[in-house]
Design a protein around this motif. Structure first.
Motif, mmCIF file in Angstrom:
data_model
loop_
_atom_site.group_PDB
_atom_site.id
_atom_site.type_symbol
_atom_site.label_atom_id
_atom_site.label_comp_id
_atom_site.label_asym_id
_atom_site.label_seq_id
_atom_site.Cartn_x
_atom_site.Cartn_y
_atom_site.Cartn_z
ATOM 1 N N ALA A 1 34.753 44.586 47.347
ATOM 2 C CA ALA A 1 33.523 43.954 47.834
ATOM 3 C C ALA A 1 33.791 42.865 48.861
ATOM 4 O O ALA A 1 32.937 42.591 49.705
ATOM 5 C CB ALA A 1 32.733 43.385 46.661
ATOM 6 N N ILE A 2 34.985 42.273 48.820
ATOM 7 C CA ILE A 2 35.255 41.189 49.776
ATOM 8 C C ILE A 2 35.213 41.706 51.224
ATOM 9 O O ILE A 2 34.471 41.169 52.037
ATOM 10 C CB ILE A 2 36.599 40.490 49.446
ATOM 11 C CG1 ILE A 2 36.465 39.732 48.116
ATOM 12 C CG2 ILE A 2 37.005 39.518 50.553
ATOM 13 C CD1 ILE A 2 37.768 39.197 47.568
ATOM 14 N N ALA B 1 36.525 46.047 41.844
ATOM 15 C CA ALA B 1 35.264 45.960 42.578
ATOM 16 C C ALA B 1 35.266 44.739 43.485
ATOM 17 O O ALA B 1 34.833 44.796 44.639
ATOM 18 C CB ALA B 1 34.095 45.898 41.599
ATOM 19 N N LEU B 2 35.791 43.644 42.958
ATOM 20 C CA LEU B 2 35.861 42.411 43.749
ATOM 21 C C LEU B 2 36.722 42.657 44.989
ATOM 22 O O LEU B 2 36.364 42.281 46.107
ATOM 23 C CB LEU B 2 36.468 41.299 42.894
ATOM 24 C CG LEU B 2 36.599 39.932 43.579
ATOM 25 C CD1 LEU B 2 35.227 39.304 43.714
ATOM 26 C CD2 LEU B 2 37.556 39.028 42.831
ATOM 27 N N TRP B 3 37.859 43.351 44.759
ATOM 28 C CA TRP B 3 38.782 43.616 45.872
ATOM 29 C C TRP B 3 38.123 44.506 46.934
ATOM 30 O O TRP B 3 38.417 44.408 48.114
ATOM 31 C CB TRP B 3 40.077 44.248 45.342
ATOM 32 C CG TRP B 3 41.293 43.604 45.897
ATOM 33 C CD1 TRP B 3 42.236 44.197 46.680
ATOM 34 C CD2 TRP B 3 41.693 42.252 45.735
ATOM 35 N NE1 TRP B 3 43.192 43.289 47.016
ATOM 36 C CE2 TRP B 3 42.889 42.081 46.452
ATOM 37 C CE3 TRP B 3 41.166 41.152 45.058
ATOM 38 C CZ2 TRP B 3 43.561 40.868 46.518
ATOM 39 C CZ3 TRP B 3 41.825 39.946 45.117
ATOM 40 C CH2 TRP B 3 43.003 39.812 45.842
ATOM 41 N N GLN C 1 43.169 47.991 45.506
ATOM 42 C CA GLN C 1 42.143 47.977 44.470
ATOM 43 C C GLN C 1 42.691 48.539 43.160
ATOM 44 O O GLN C 1 42.416 48.017 42.074
ATOM 45 C CB GLN C 1 40.912 48.758 44.953
ATOM 46 C CG GLN C 1 40.163 48.020 46.062
ATOM 47 C CD GLN C 1 39.503 48.943 47.067
ATOM 48 O OE1 GLN C 1 39.229 50.103 46.791
ATOM 49 N NE2 GLN C 1 39.238 48.432 48.258
ATOM 50 N N GLY D 1 35.521 49.446 42.198
ATOM 51 C CA GLY D 1 35.468 49.447 40.734
ATOM 52 C C GLY D 1 36.153 50.678 40.162
ATOM 53 O O GLY D 1 36.933 50.592 39.212
ATOM 54 N N SER E 1 37.505 44.209 32.766
ATOM 55 C CA SER E 1 38.178 43.305 33.698
ATOM 56 C C SER E 1 38.796 44.065 34.872
ATOM 57 O O SER E 1 38.747 43.605 36.012
ATOM 58 C CB SER E 1 39.250 42.490 32.968
ATOM 59 O OG SER E 1 40.223 43.369 32.458
ATOM 60 N N PHE F 1 36.096 45.120 37.166
ATOM 61 C CA PHE F 1 35.584 43.939 37.871
ATOM 62 C C PHE F 1 36.512 43.530 39.015
ATOM 63 O O PHE F 1 36.085 43.292 40.140
ATOM 64 C CB PHE F 1 35.420 42.779 36.881
ATOM 65 C CG PHE F 1 35.040 41.493 37.548
ATOM 66 C CD1 PHE F 1 33.731 41.272 37.953
ATOM 67 C CD2 PHE F 1 35.994 40.506 37.804
ATOM 68 C CE1 PHE F 1 33.365 40.099 38.589
ATOM 69 C CE2 PHE F 1 35.646 39.327 38.448
ATOM 70 C CZ PHE F 1 34.325 39.130 38.833
ATOM 71 N N LEU F 2 37.815 43.477 38.723
ATOM 72 C CA LEU F 2 38.754 42.997 39.742
ATOM 73 C C LEU F 2 38.871 44.006 40.890
ATOM 74 O O LEU F 2 38.916 43.609 42.057
ATOM 75 C CB LEU F 2 40.126 42.741 39.102
ATOM 76 C CG LEU F 2 40.907 41.589 39.727
ATOM 77 C CD1 LEU F 2 40.097 40.313 39.697
ATOM 78 C CD2 LEU F 2 42.230 41.380 38.992
ATOM 79 N N LEU G 1 31.404 48.110 45.854
ATOM 80 C CA LEU G 1 31.588 47.712 44.461
ATOM 81 C C LEU G 1 31.927 48.949 43.628
ATOM 82 O O LEU G 1 32.825 48.936 42.789
ATOM 83 C CB LEU G 1 30.313 47.048 43.919
ATOM 84 C CG LEU G 1 30.079 45.596 44.336
ATOM 85 C CD1 LEU G 1 28.705 45.125 43.889
ATOM 86 C CD2 LEU G 1 31.156 44.691 43.740
#
Lengths: 411, 568
Positions: A141-142, A137-139, A100, A261, A131, A134-135, A257
């Motif tokens: 959240a998956i 958090a995406l990592w 992350q 994040g 950004s 966001f990235l 998230l």
């Protein structure tokens, strides 16, 4: 076995220990650790242990610059540990901090490379923050999504996401390499400093300030908000959560998230504020070390401050030993290991009480030890006070456990 | 008529009919028991000498001296947290005593592990079974034994044990296919297989139906007549009277006294246990102005495997009334309550909540949060206290806010929600912080009002004893002034004093106009407490009867008559 023979000692859980006494135990543990380190130093190297200790201290606090670097590194480690804490509180074992952070770093590096000098710096900084958060958090959240929907094991999926992140970063390092063929990105925007985070006071202070703010923030979030309460309930039992009208899936995703994040944000600090470049090793394994920090501090943000400082101090000291005393890196790590070993091991004596066999007829020849046993209550401190026979017996157990944890975390 | 039916059922099971065997002690058998006991009374099997055990600063056992003779059944009686289980755990090698010693067959021994205990011939059957689900009965029995693995031989030996004591168990059946009573049988066979002479049973009947308990008792008598010494921990007074030869009483970790069961009466035992006189009457007032509050219509619920746990159930629960739900455990009570509270979605059917103005809300498609947000005060005391109703690691104060943390405070806020529900819900959502002060005050009130025994309100609830955990849970659910109160096995595992406190609380709720749905397992209490009784059998309603006129045989028969497990 049928003959009358009591076990040498048995272990009983304590109710609680006054804080002053707890600190005493810890102090004694540190003292014993230092003593053991000294013995090991003399036996293995023949050097004066005092000079080795001095080198350790010099490595971390030897000069003004070294102090600042120590504090800055502490801040970064602390921030990652703080980011992992909400997930851990939820019993969601996020060991993907490494990935992350990397993804967050990659996002800011991308912004700096692609948009540097094309848009005003404040806008660029803002874009980097958004950004990377966001990235990251995406990592995070998956795996959370998989866990919430299909109950997959988050330990595996967060771990695997690390390797994906490393490979993605490796790809972009080649893609943006400067100069061509070097396989490195080098310092980004070295001439214009575009996208570099602003400096407050000196170049070390910004992450330190942020870490203090985030520490307080996470403490408040966990302790006083509804989200914090929901996290604690979900961590304890999903059935209880459902009974209370909490949707566990929602809480899991939301918390990850946040956790991811915040990790992404740390990546941004690393790239935009400290290193001004990105490599696959920019995190230096701190995503894993942070797991240990969070656990050792028992998820208390303020304790984490101390623990991260200790760990950074030891690691800086270790590298100083290896350079200035002419010993290799392993020796520093041995010293680090011994110290952590005792500090973690002493927690056992705060949680548990060791009751020794009562003096029966002739089994006590230890003299002073025997007398002290009779009081029973102080038996926890006794082993460390004396560094005697009894100590090795009783300490074997906790230490084996804790070192195992250590090794797992490190490897 | 009823009795005759019972006799016939027993004949089918291959047992000689004995008048009153099911619901009370048969006189003939009792006589038989006493005779054989006197002969062997002299030999001591176990002697505790001045045993003490401390947890933190609390004495779980203090200076306990107690003897157990061969060929007798000793009932160990005491309130929750009085140290019965701790004492037995020391005998079984799970704990080690801080002070004092234990003698087996007159010789002082040191029991350091369950293995030591077994080799001394001491076996314990715990309240929570310790079996491997995917293995068969035989495999579980021989698990961990040294020597060659010989399933055939083991099976023969198990059959022998079963024949000798009258167990009914299929050695090749997997544990997950077994009923609770079968699992318990396996546990007992497991310790007998290891050649145990001293058997400890920790609340063995808590999970059994009256019939299963009776069957267990018959086995225990046979073991006793075989010369084994048995200690049974129980809360149920009538069982003590029925099964034991001698009663020993503990209170707050101390040994209070013992007496022969023949000379004891229930009131006296209770007083010794509690330390003061306790009244053992449940007041049942006539419901005042009952009105329908919950109307369940044609409800069918499937479990995860798609098996119907509740089929076509309809009933009405009225305000100011206690609706008792009787049934063999596991025939749909849990699913029914979880469905009403919004935790489980039914296959079909409706659950209507009737407002004061007689408008009806269907709760079937709402989750617990939505029900709460609609301003419906539904309280639910689930069967699984620490796994569902409370968070074990949190303290009492934090547990108080489990259902109300969104509102900060408890009742006043929920009332406000009623007024302008939408706006308030929105406002609650926007407010990130939760109120920690009101729950603390509530915790203090609950602890004081319900006499919860705890060091402080900051103690994690999992450190409290069963009865106190339940008081915390019931206290919280009642504090929200519910319109409907559902309780599942509210007094399971509770001692007699705590139980009556809970009955009292439930009765007070009824008087204040709450519709109470009470799922219980003790038929005596159910009959004394309920205004109406809904009897479930295999997930269907086998009848709804008036609590005042009902008798135990009738209800017992309804519980088993409709093709449930027991009626086969």
């Amino acid at each position: 076995m049928n003959e009358k023979k009591n076990p040498l000692f048995h272990i009983v859980k304590r109710k609680s220990m006054p804080l002053s006494k707890q600190m005493m135990v810890r102090l004694i543990a540190v003292a014993v650790a230092i003593a053991v380190c000294a013995i090991v130093t003399v036996i293995t190297t023949g050097m004066n242990p005092l000079s080795v200790f001095a080198a350790t201290f010099r490595g971390a606090f030897g000069s003004g610059r070294k102090i600042w670097i120590t504090l800055q590194d502490t801040a970064i480690l602390l921030l990652i540990a703080l980011a992992l804490t909400p997930a851990f509180k939820m019993k969601f074992w996020n060991i993907g901090g490494e990935g992350q952070v990397l993804m967050g770093g990659l996002a800011s590096a991308a912004c700096m490379i692609v948009l540097g000098d094309k848009i005003p710096d404040p806008v660029l900084n803002l874009l980097m923050i958004v950004s990377s958060v966001f990235l990251g958090a995406l990592w995070g959240a998956i795996p959370a999504l998989f866990k919430a929907k299909w109950k997959t094991n988050e330990t595996l999926s967060t771990l695997m996401m690390n390797y994906i992140a490393i490979q993605i970063v490796a790809f972009f390092t080649i893609y943006w390499e400067v100069p061509k063929g070097s396989g490195k990105i080098g310092i980004i925007n070295q001439s214009t400093n575009a996208g570099w985070l602003m400096q407050i006071g000196n170049k070390y202070l910004l992450p330190i300030l942020i870490s203090v703010i985030v520490t307080v923030g996470i403490y408040v979030y966990m302790k006083y908000t509804k989200h914090g309460y929901e996290i604690a309930v979900v961590g304890e039992s999903e059935r209880t959560a459902r009974y209370a009208g909490i949707r566990p899936g929602k809480v899991i995703i939301r918390t990850m998230l946040l956790s991811g994040g915040l990790c992404g944000f740390v990546g941004m600090l690393l790239v935009g504020g400290i290193h001004h470049t990105i490599t696959t090793t920019i995190t230096g394994g701190q995503g894993f070390t942070a797991v240990m920090v969070s656990w050792l501090a028992q998820f208390n943000p303020f304790t984490m401050m101390g623990v991260s400082l200790l760990i950074i101090f030891l690691s800086h000291g270790a590298s100083e030993i290896s350079t200035s005393c002419g010993l290799n890196q392993s020796f520093g790590e041995i010293i680090t290991g011994i110290i952590l070993f005792f500090i973690i091991g002493c927690e056992f004596f705060i949680q548990y009480k060791v009751i020794f066999r009562k003096k029966e007829t002739e089994n006590t020849k230890e003299g002073p030890a025997g007398q002290k046993e009779e009081t029973g209550q102080d038996s926890a401190e006794k082993p460390e006070n004396e560094a005697g026979n009894a100590k090795e017996d009783s300490e074997e157990k906790p230490e084996n456990e804790t070192t195992q944890v250590d090794e797992e975390v490190k490897s | 008529m009823c009795c005759r039916l019972f006799e016939r059922r027993m004949l089918r099971e291959g047992e000689a009919p004995q008048k009153g065997t099911f619901w009370g002690p048969g006189r003939k058998r009792k006589k038989l028991r006493r005779e054989s006991r006197d002969q062997e009374m002299s030999e001591t099997a176990i002697e505790f000498k001045n045993i003490s055990k401390q947890f933190g600063n609390v004495y779980a056992n203090k200076n306990i001296s107690l003897k157990l003779y061969k060929g007798e059944i000793l009932a160990l009686l005491g309130e929750n947290g009085s140290g019965k289980t701790t004492l037995m755990n020391m005998l079984a090698g799970i704990y080690y005593p801080d002070e004092g010693s234990i003698a087996v067959d007159g010789k002082e021994v040191s029991i350091r592990s369950p293995k030591d205990a077994l080799s001394l011939g001491i076996g314990m059957v715990h309240q929570h079974f310790k079996l491997v689900d995917v293995l068969t009965a035989t495999e579980n029995v021989i698990l961990g034994l040294p020597g060659k693995l010989n399933i055939k031989e083991a099976e023969t030996k198990i059959r022998e044990i079963c024949d000798r004591y009258g167990f009914v168990v299929d050695p090749n059946k997997k544990i997950y296919d077994m009923t609770v009573s079968e699992k318990q049988t396996v546990e007992i066979v497991k310790v007998l297989y290891r050649g145990v002479n001293i058997l400890i049973l920790d609340e063995p009947t808590a999970v059994l139906t009256p019939q299963e308990a009776e069957r267990l008792f018959r086995v225990i008598w046979r073991m006793r007549n075989d010369g084994k010494a048995i200690i049974i921990i129980t809360h149920k007074m009538h069982e003590v009277k029925e099964i034991s030869d001698r009663v020993a009483i503990l209170r707050k970790g101390e040994y209070i006294g013992e007496m022969a069961t023949e000379d004891a009466d229930i009131q006296e035992l209770t007083n010794m246990m509690v330390g003061r006189a306790v009244s053992l009457n449940i007041e049942r007032k006539t419901p005042v102005n009952p009105k329908p509050k919950i109307e369940v219509e044609h409800l069918t619920i499937l479990d995860e495997e798609g098996v119907a746990k509740i089929s076509d159930v309809s009933f009405t629960a009225n305000s100011g009334e206690i609706l008792g739900i009787a049934g063999i455990s596991g025939c749909g009570q849990k699913e029914l309550l979880e469905c009403i509270s919004g935790l489980v979605k039914p296959l079909n059917g409706h659950v209507y909540y009737v407002e004061e103005d007689e408008s009806r809300t269907d709760l079937v498609n709402l989750n617990p949060l939505q029900i709460q947000q609609k301003g419906i005060a539904l309280s639910f005391v689930p069967e699984d206290r620490l796994g569902m109703g409370l968070v074990g690691s949190m303290d009492i104060a934090d547990n108080m806010m489990l259902r109300s943390f969104r509102y900060g405070a408890t009742q006043q806020d929920i009332d406000r929600v009623n007024k302008s529900r939408f706006l308030e819900n929105l406002k609650q959502k926007m407010q990130p912080f939760t109120d920690r002060k009101t729950p603390r005050n509530l915790a203090q009130t609950v602890v004081e009002d319900l006499n919860v025994v705890t060091p402080s309100i900051n103690t994690p609830v999992s450190n409290l004893s069963g009865g106190n955990v339940q008081k915390v849970l019931v206290g919280r659910e009642i504090a929200s002034h519910p319109k409907v109160l559902m309780t599942a096995y509210a007094v399971r595992g509770l001692d007699i004093n705590s139980s009556y406190q809970i009955y009292d609380l439930i009765n007070k709720q009824k008087e204040s106009g709450t519709a109470v749905i009470y799922v219980g397992e003790d038929l005596d209490v159910l009959l004394e407490l309920s205004d109406r009784i809904l009897v479930l059998c295999g997930g269907r309603v086998s009848g709804i009867i008036d609590g005042r006129g009902a008798n135990k045989e009738e209800v017992g028969l309804m519980m088993t008559s409709m093709g449930g497990e027991q009626g086969k």
